[in-house]
Design a protein around this motif. Sequence first.
Motif, PDB file in Angstrom:
ATOM      1  N   PRO A 198      38.190  14.214  -5.872  1.00  8.65           N
ATOM      2  CA  PRO A 198      37.339  13.053  -6.148  1.00  8.65           C
ATOM      3  C   PRO A 198      38.186  11.784  -6.224  1.00  8.65           C
ATOM      4  O   PRO A 198      39.305  11.806  -6.737  1.00  8.65           O
ATOM      5  CB  PRO A 198      36.703  13.379  -7.497  1.00  8.65           C
ATOM      6  N   ILE A 236      34.770  10.878  -2.470  1.00  9.60           N
ATOM      7  CA  ILE A 236      35.741  11.969  -2.381  1.00  9.60           C
ATOM      8  C   ILE A 236      36.661  11.736  -1.192  1.00  9.60           C
ATOM      9  O   ILE A 236      36.374  10.924  -0.312  1.00  9.60           O
ATOM     10  CB  ILE A 236      35.053  13.351  -2.226  1.00  9.60           C
ATOM     11  N   LEU A 290      29.028  16.376  -6.479  1.00 10.59           N
ATOM     12  CA  LEU A 290      30.107  15.521  -6.981  1.00 10.59           C
ATOM     13  C   LEU A 290      30.476  15.898  -8.408  1.00 10.59           C
ATOM     14  O   LEU A 290      31.646  15.907  -8.770  1.00 10.59           O
ATOM     15  CB  LEU A 290      29.698  14.051  -6.901  1.00 10.59           C
TER      16      LEU A 290
END
Length: 125
Positions: A72, A58, A10
């Motif tokens: 994201p 996401i 991430l």
Amino acid sequence: MLDKRCFALLKIINDQCVDSGYKVFSVDELISAMPNNLGVDSAVIFLCIKSLLEHEYISVKYQDEREICVIPLIKGRLVFEKAIEEEIEKNNTSKKYFAYSLVGAIIGGVIGGTIFAIIQAVLGA
């Protein structure tokens, strides 16, 4: 909650998607960007993508065996802001405890010294 691998993935996605659009990543690019100590391969990348998608960190426009088009979401960006805020709060709390300990030690020393001086004065007289 995110594990270390999903958190690292991430972070890579957040760092690379600075504008507001989707970005296409190759799986090999994501694997090479991940920290070496996590032992990541393509299967792990897809598991992390699935986990991030399920937890709404996401959005995936498309993916195949070699590429992933991803962006994201707000929740995914806020994860890092919360982590930074928690780290700052942790550091501030540590500084407060140190200051309280220091002040307590000084006051304790003064009180102990005063009691010792009073006992010496009473017994010495």
